[in-house]
Scaffold this motif. Structure first.
Motif, PDB file in Angstrom:
ATOM      1  N   TYR A 112       0.527  -1.281   0.306  1.00 54.15           N
ATOM      2  CA  TYR A 112       0.109  -0.016  -0.141  1.00 54.15           C
ATOM      3  C   TYR A 112       0.747   1.421  -0.083  1.00 54.15           C
ATOM      4  O   TYR A 112       0.461   2.397  -0.413  1.00 54.15           O
ATOM      5  N   HIS A 113       2.233   1.129   0.419  1.00 55.86           N
ATOM      6  CA  HIS A 113       2.858   2.430   0.396  1.00 55.86           C
ATOM      7  C   HIS A 113       3.220   2.999  -0.841  1.00 55.86           C
ATOM      8  O   HIS A 113       3.857   2.304  -1.791  1.00 55.86           O
ATOM      9  N   THR A 114       2.964   4.242  -0.966  1.00 52.92           N
ATOM     10  CA  THR A 114       3.261   4.984  -2.286  1.00 52.92           C
ATOM     11  C   THR A 114       4.093   6.201  -1.959  1.00 52.92           C
ATOM     12  O   THR A 114       4.422   7.041  -2.784  1.00 52.92           O
ATOM     13  N   GLY A 115       4.642   6.767  -0.739  1.00 50.96           N
ATOM     14  CA  GLY A 115       5.226   7.729  -0.413  1.00 50.96           C
ATOM     15  C   GLY A 115       4.825   8.115   0.955  1.00 50.96           C
ATOM     16  O   GLY A 115       3.611   8.086   1.402  1.00 50.96           O
ATOM     17  N   ARG A 116       5.656   9.138   1.584  1.00 51.87           N
ATOM     18  CA  ARG A 116       5.199   9.955   2.675  1.00 51.87           C
ATOM     19  C   ARG A 116       4.240  10.867   2.534  1.00 51.87           C
ATOM     20  O   ARG A 116       3.234  11.357   3.159  1.00 51.87           O
ATOM     21  N   ALA A 117       4.707  11.874   1.370  1.00 59.13           N
ATOM     22  CA  ALA A 117       3.925  13.031   1.134  1.00 59.13           C
ATOM     23  C   ALA A 117       2.594  13.033   0.784  1.00 59.13           C
ATOM     24  O   ALA A 117       1.575  13.668   1.402  1.00 59.13           O
ATOM     25  N   PRO A 118       2.127  11.981   0.013  1.00 61.93           N
ATOM     26  CA  PRO A 118       0.691  11.701  -0.149  1.00 61.93           C
ATOM     27  C   PRO A 118      -0.017  11.366   0.875  1.00 61.93           C
ATOM     28  O   PRO A 118      -1.269  11.628   1.123  1.00 61.93           O
ATOM     29  N   ILE A 119       0.394  10.724   1.802  1.00 62.93           N
ATOM     30  CA  ILE A 119      -0.339  10.577   3.244  1.00 62.93           C
ATOM     31  C   ILE A 119      -0.470  11.893   4.006  1.00 62.93           C
ATOM     32  O   ILE A 119      -1.557  12.200   4.477  1.00 62.93           O
ATOM     33  N   GLU A 120       0.455  12.654   3.896  1.00 66.26           N
ATOM     34  CA  GLU A 120       0.316  14.007   4.532  1.00 66.26           C
ATOM     35  C   GLU A 120      -0.644  14.907   3.791  1.00 66.26           C
ATOM     36  O   GLU A 120      -1.441  15.486   4.539  1.00 66.26           O
TER      37      GLU A 120
END
Length: 406
Positions: free
Chosen positions: A76-84
């Motif tokens: 599921y991880h696509t990067g940190r910034a999209p979560i923020e």
């Protein structure tokens, strides 16, 4: 479907795990801390190690917290910034790439080369940062680029149709090191470097920086991009487990993951994401949320910040405050709400010796209201967790044990 009367709580002590520290007599902060409530969880409940960072993935809170909430980061991880971005309610098109943008302090080193002096710009205030980002937005936006305010030093830049594979380095990984070798590299790097150069020119002599320098505080001299990615698609906890809950955090990243998981964001006055956060208020608001919903993710950033500062003494103090002001009240008040299960764990280790994250398994303690007496001499420490021989290597499955679905 889970029972309606059971309450489930995850206490997320960001970066609590550590290595032995010389300034603590060779003990880790968890070993040195006076934390009777954490130790009670280890004594009466289940204690072990959990792998929160899958092999080959970056050891950050994005990966570790995703694991904690039961999502396999490899899937599921696509990067940190999209979560923020999700935390801020920023809508991303399928081809949008969002970058985390830190306001940082770069200073000339002994040889004149710029060094990453402070990846937080001295924990610049949100109000001061907003004034800076507003000027960046007015002068640098356009041609597919957008800027979005965050909290303190943490902000976002969206590049419509931007590149996904640019090599970027987290600024907290290079504290005290030359910045030059870690500037953007690869696809899109030329434009990112150009934005950084133009931002540095705007920040030079900026009124906010003049005021900070006059007050003896670090200036925000540059922006730093990292953690890029496209929007993720994850099922909510209600869709997966039939449970609704809340998230309490002062950090956009954790709130973003909570939002993606379908959790209600609870805003706590006095929660800062730093060492001065209002621990007791987080406990009060957490207990109040559990009167309406059955799941709570309660995040405390302070131990991680102390680890990045290399301050084992402050990390021990943060752990003791979590124990006294959060876990203690929860253990006293939760029985009035009915049966409960509580899980204590960090998302990763942040060794003070490294001043950044590491990827080894971290200790967890899990207690149910009806748990037995356990091992009387056991404490919530890295070493005691290792001695139990319990190791959850697929860390994203630990939540199934908490919820009783495994």
């Amino acid at each position: 479907m889970l029972g309606e009367k059971m309450k489930y709580i995850i206490i997320h002590g960001d970066g609590m795990a550590d290595w032995p520290c010389d300034e603590l007599g060779g003990k880790t902060p968890l070993e040195a801390a006076n934390k009777p409530n954490m130790d009670l969880l280890a004594t009466r409940g289940e204690l072990g190690l959990v792998a929160t960072i899958p092999p080959g993935m970056p050891s950050g809170s994005d990966v570790g917290t995703m694991t904690m909430l039961g999502y396999d980061p490899a899937r599921y991880h696509t990067g940190r910034a999209p979560i923020e971005a999700a935390s801020q309610g920023i809508e991303l098109a399928p081809d949008d790439v969002v970058f985390r943008m830190n306001l940082v302090s770069l200073k000339p080193g002994a040889d004149g080369a710029l060094v990453m002096d402070d990846f937080t710009s001295g924990h610049i205030t949100t109000q001061q940062a907003a004034a800076i980002v507003a000027d960046l937005r007015s002068q640098l936006s356009g041609d597919g680029i957008e800027f979005h305010n965050g909290v303190s030093y943490r902000h976002l830049m969206v590049w419509h149709g931007g590149p996904i594979a640019t090599h970027l380095t987290p600024p907290h990984d290079i504290t005290g090191k030359q910045a030059g070798p870690h500037l953007p590299d690869g696809e899109g790097a030329e434009r990112l470097r150009a934005i950084m150069d133009r931002a540095a020119a705007i920040l030079h002599g900026h009124p906010v920086n003049r005021a900070r320098i006059s007050a003896g505080k670090p200036a925000a001299t540059s922006v730093w991009f990292w953690g890029q990615g496209r929007r993720p698609a994850v099922p909510t906890l209600k869709e997966r487990f039939g449970i609704e809950g809340s998230v309490i955090s002062a950090v956009d990243l954790v709130n973003g993951l909570g939002r993606l998981a379908g959790l209600e964001r609870i805003t706590v006055p006095g929660a800062t994401g730093f060492l001065d956060t209002d621990y007791a208020a987080k406990a009060r608001y957490g207990l109040k949320s559990l009167e309406r919903r059955d799941f709570l993710l309660l995040h405390i950033e302070a131990p991680d910040e102390a680890g990045h500062m290399g301050r084992a003494d402050l990390k021990r103090e943060a752990i003791e405050r979590i124990d006294e002001l959060i876990i203690g009240p929860l253990l006293r008040e939760l029985p009035a709400l009915g049966d409960f299960r509580i899980l204590l764990m960090p998302d990763h280790a942040t060794p003070c010796k490294l001043k950044t994250h590491s990827n080894e398994p971290v200790p967890f303690a899990m207690l149910g209201a009806a748990s037995g007496t356990g091992a009387a001499t056991r404490r919530y420490t890295e070493a005691d967790a290792a001695r139990t021989g319990v190791a959850v290597m697929d860390g994203y499955r630990l939540i199934e044990s908490l919820l009783g679905t495994r």
